[in-house]
Motif scaffolding. Structure first.
Motif, short mmCIF file in Angstrom:
data_model
loop_
_atom_site.label_atom_id
_atom_site.label_comp_id
_atom_site.label_asym_id
_atom_site.label_seq_id
_atom_site.Cartn_x
_atom_site.Cartn_y
_atom_site.Cartn_z
N CYS A 154 0.84 -1.20 0.00
CA CYS A 154 0.00 0.00 0.00
C CYS A 154 0.88 1.25 0.00
CB CYS A 154 -0.97 -0.05 1.20
SG CYS A 154 -2.20 1.26 1.24
N TRP A 155 0.83 2.04 1.06
CA TRP A 155 1.64 3.25 1.19
C TRP A 155 3.12 2.93 0.95
CZ3 TRP A 155 0.40 8.38 2.75
CH2 TRP A 155 1.48 9.17 3.16
N GLY A 156 3.59 1.83 1.52
CA GLY A 156 5.00 1.48 1.41
C GLY A 156 5.40 0.96 0.04
N GLY A 157 4.42 0.55 -0.78
CA GLY A 157 4.75 0.03 -2.10
C GLY A 157 5.45 1.05 -2.98
N VAL A 184 9.45 -6.10 -4.35
CA VAL A 184 8.07 -6.54 -4.55
C VAL A 184 7.16 -5.42 -4.05
CG1 VAL A 184 6.30 -8.26 -4.06
CG2 VAL A 184 8.71 -8.96 -4.21
N ALA A 185 6.18 -5.05 -4.85
CA ALA A 185 5.24 -4.00 -4.47
C ALA A 185 3.82 -4.55 -4.57
CB ALA A 185 5.40 -2.78 -5.37
N LEU A 186 3.13 -4.61 -3.44
CA LEU A 186 1.78 -5.17 -3.39
C LEU A 186 0.77 -4.07 -3.13
CD1 LEU A 186 2.85 -8.25 -1.29
CD2 LEU A 186 2.13 -8.30 -3.68
N HIS A 187 -0.23 -3.98 -3.97
CA HIS A 187 -1.22 -2.89 -4.00
C HIS A 187 -0.57 -1.54 -3.67
CE1 HIS A 187 -1.70 -3.90 0.39
NE2 HIS A 187 -1.88 -5.13 -0.05
N PRO A 188 0.46 -1.14 -4.48
CA PRO A 188 1.18 0.11 -4.21
C PRO A 188 0.32 1.34 -4.48
CG PRO A 188 1.89 -0.78 -6.31
CD PRO A 188 0.96 -1.80 -5.71
N SER A 189 0.17 2.20 -3.49
CA SER A 189 -0.71 3.36 -3.64
C SER A 189 0.08 4.63 -3.91
CB SER A 189 -1.57 3.53 -2.39
OG SER A 189 -0.76 3.78 -1.26
N HIS A 190 -0.63 5.63 -4.40
CA HIS A 190 -0.07 6.98 -4.62
C HIS A 190 1.13 6.99 -5.58
CE1 HIS A 190 -2.73 8.35 -1.43
NE2 HIS A 190 -2.22 7.43 -0.63
N LEU A 191 1.15 6.08 -6.54
CA LEU A 191 2.24 6.08 -7.50
C LEU A 191 2.19 7.34 -8.36
CD1 LEU A 191 2.42 2.41 -8.85
CD2 LEU A 191 3.93 3.52 -7.20
N VAL A 210 -7.90 -6.90 -8.63
CA VAL A 210 -8.92 -6.57 -9.62
C VAL A 210 -9.97 -5.63 -9.04
CG1 VAL A 210 -10.77 -7.54 -11.07
CG2 VAL A 210 -8.56 -8.70 -10.91
N GLU A 211 -10.34 -5.84 -7.77
CA GLU A 211 -11.39 -5.03 -7.15
C GLU A 211 -10.81 -3.99 -6.19
OE1 GLU A 211 -14.50 -7.39 -5.42
OE2 GLU A 211 -14.61 -8.75 -7.15
N ASP A 212 -9.58 -3.62 -6.39
CA ASP A 212 -8.93 -2.63 -5.52
C ASP A 212 -9.45 -1.24 -5.87
OD1 ASP A 212 -7.19 -0.94 -4.12
OD2 ASP A 212 -5.49 -2.30 -4.40
N SER A 213 -10.21 -0.64 -4.96
CA SER A 213 -10.78 0.68 -5.23
C SER A 213 -9.84 1.82 -4.86
CB SER A 213 -12.10 0.85 -4.48
OG SER A 213 -11.91 0.67 -3.09
N ALA A 214 -8.72 1.51 -4.22
CA ALA A 214 -7.74 2.54 -3.89
C ALA A 214 -6.64 2.61 -4.94
CB ALA A 214 -7.13 2.28 -2.51
N VAL A 215 -6.18 1.45 -5.38
CA VAL A 215 -5.18 1.36 -6.44
C VAL A 215 -5.88 0.74 -7.65
CG1 VAL A 215 -2.93 0.46 -7.13
CG2 VAL A 215 -3.36 1.04 -4.73
#
Length: 282
Positions: A154-157, A184-191, A210-215
């Protein structure tokens, strides 16, 4: 609060007793677990916004260390200021399916002002510096023959990926070296695209829901297009891997409900993704 912020503070707390210890490593309070004597390599974790207080994160570090091959560092990159778990029963319910919408949204409304203030305290510039300073110190202190992998959630991705950028390479023993050897980056946010992914010098494995509403799932194709364009211009691009998770709701690698078969599969498979990638590259 937009939907991406809302999704960042939802999920499930997992059961279990973390086995590692917290100690100061390169200026940051760090959860340490694994082989301290002769590790095959070092794995650095950059968690979601809940950091050390969320048991899930420490349990993930424990899982990486279980084989006895790796030394795992999970630093508090938030420097004692993660998003608090005060409203844990609302924001991170044991079973989100049983939580009423009224309970959820009243909890989120109460949480909104302090969360937005938290965001102002963790802007990109200072946040990036804390991460890269730690990794620079770690790289300088690590023997040349020992490799470093980094996983971010997430944030850390975002910051795990940035650790592999050419612009973050440092001089060591007369050579330019990357801060880490694989990511490795899992559901990385704010890219920030293309900047965060365009000039990578280490192999990266991505996990998208697939259903990630943030990323948004469309981020996957955008990253792939950036790397394809770089290759078409003759630039060397390290190996990139993209794994897809279904349903893959945001936080699937950290805060999924283990009592839900689909979400449990996401938790287990994302752990395998990390260990398989590092087994290959570090």
């Amino acid at each position: 609060m937009d939907s991406s912020c809302t999704e960042c503070i939802k999920g499930t707390i997992h059961k279990g007793q973390p086995l590692g210890k917290e100690e100061m490593i390169h200026g940051l309070n760090t959860y340490v677990i694994g082989n301290r004597t002769n590790p095959r390599g070092i794995i650095v974790m950059y968690s979601d916004i809940f950091s050390l207080p969320l048991p899930n994160n420490k349990l993930i570090a424990d899982a990486y260390a279980k084989s006895g091959e790796w030394l795992v560092y999970f630093p508090d990159f938030f420097k004692g200021d993660p998003v608090p778990l005060r409203n844990v029963n609302t924001l991170v319910p044991v079973d989100a399916a049983k939580q009423s919408k009224f309970s959820l949204y009243t909890g989120l409304l109460a949480f909104m002002p302090p969360f937005l203030l938290w965001m102002t305290r963790h802007k990109e510039g200072p946040t990036n510096k804390v991460c890269m300073d730690f990794l620079q110190a770690l790289r300088r202190a690590t023997p040349k023959e020992q490799k470093i992998g980094m996983v971010g959630f997430c944030w850390g991705g975002k910051y795990a990926i940035r650790a592999g950028l050419e612009s973050n390479m440092i001089e060591k023993a007369g050579q330019k070296v990357p801060l880490v050897d694989a990511v490795v980056a899992l559901h990385p946010s704010h890219l920030t695209l293309p900047d965060d992914v365009e000039h990578l010098v280490v192999p990266v494995s991505y996990g998208w829901g697939v259903e990630d509403s943030a990323v948004k799932f469309e981020q996957k194709s955008k990253v792939e297009q950036i790397h394809a364009a770089a290759k078409s211009k003759g630039r060397k691009v390290p190996e990139m891997e993209h794994q897809v998770y279904r349903p893959g709701r945001h936080g699937f690698a950290v805060r999924g409900n283990p009592d839900n078969p689909e979400e449990r599969a996401c938790l287990e498979n994302s752990q395998k993704q990390v260990l398989s990638w590092f087994d290959r590259w570090i």
